[in-house]
Design an enzyme around this catalytic site. Sequence first.
Site, PDB file in Angstrom:
ATOM      1  CE  LYS A 186      -4.162   1.950   0.587  1.00  0.00           C
ATOM      2  NZ  LYS A 186      -5.361   1.673  -0.223  1.00  0.00           N
ATOM      3  N   PRO A 236     -18.570 -11.372  -2.748  1.00  0.00           N
ATOM      4  CG  PRO A 236     -18.976 -13.200  -1.360  1.00  0.00           C
ATOM      5  CD  PRO A 236     -18.119 -12.751  -2.498  1.00  0.00           C
TER       6      PRO A 236
END
Length: 237
Positions: A37, A200
Amino acid sequence: MSVIVVTGTGTEIGKTIVTAALAAVATAQGRTVAVLKPAQTGLAPDERGDAQEAAHLSGAATAAELARFPEPLAPATSARRAGLAPVTPAETADAARKLSEEHDLVLVEGAGGLLVRFDEDGGTLADVAGLLSAPVLVVVPAGLGTLNSTALTAEALRARGLDQLGVVVGSWPGEPDLAARCNLADLPESAGAPLLGAVPHGAGALPPEEFRAMAASWLAPPLGGAWDAAAFARSVG
């Protein structure tokens, strides 16, 4: 591929969870994975950042963060307001190269979208991908409005000569509406690239063991999984 750049069409659409799923699948295949990151914004020093969260869920070998800025803003803005030096695309690319020397796969997760500024010179995640000659995976939302932002991101990638791996829906709803269901067919056309998965909604709240066991079912074979776009579309009507 030793490096994949993960971007999105906006914020809070599931980039970290998709990154974690990619890392989980690769780790399960016996590959060593590093999650990088470049700039983490909006978190206190003692809070778990996106790279750490992805590694926690996936079991990735390494989580690396180059800088952390306190306010939840674009990296360049947050760095400027904090009086801190920004992270540059060159520094990010250098860090990714070093990680790739010791890992089979490096996943570079950006902040926000492809063209969010890293620094005052206008450096972006697109510049990182260009410096690394790395393919870009685009994470998109499921519902109304996603086709335009997906097409704009794809156009920006093409304009820079960058390779788009495909798109992944970062948070597929439990009860998809008409727009979400239609977007399964329309997203590849808007992106000019294949639909490579649907994670999901709520997957990030799963226990790590369950997340790792399920990750391959959310991603298509080009990403190491077993998800099938046509079968998924039939299953949701």
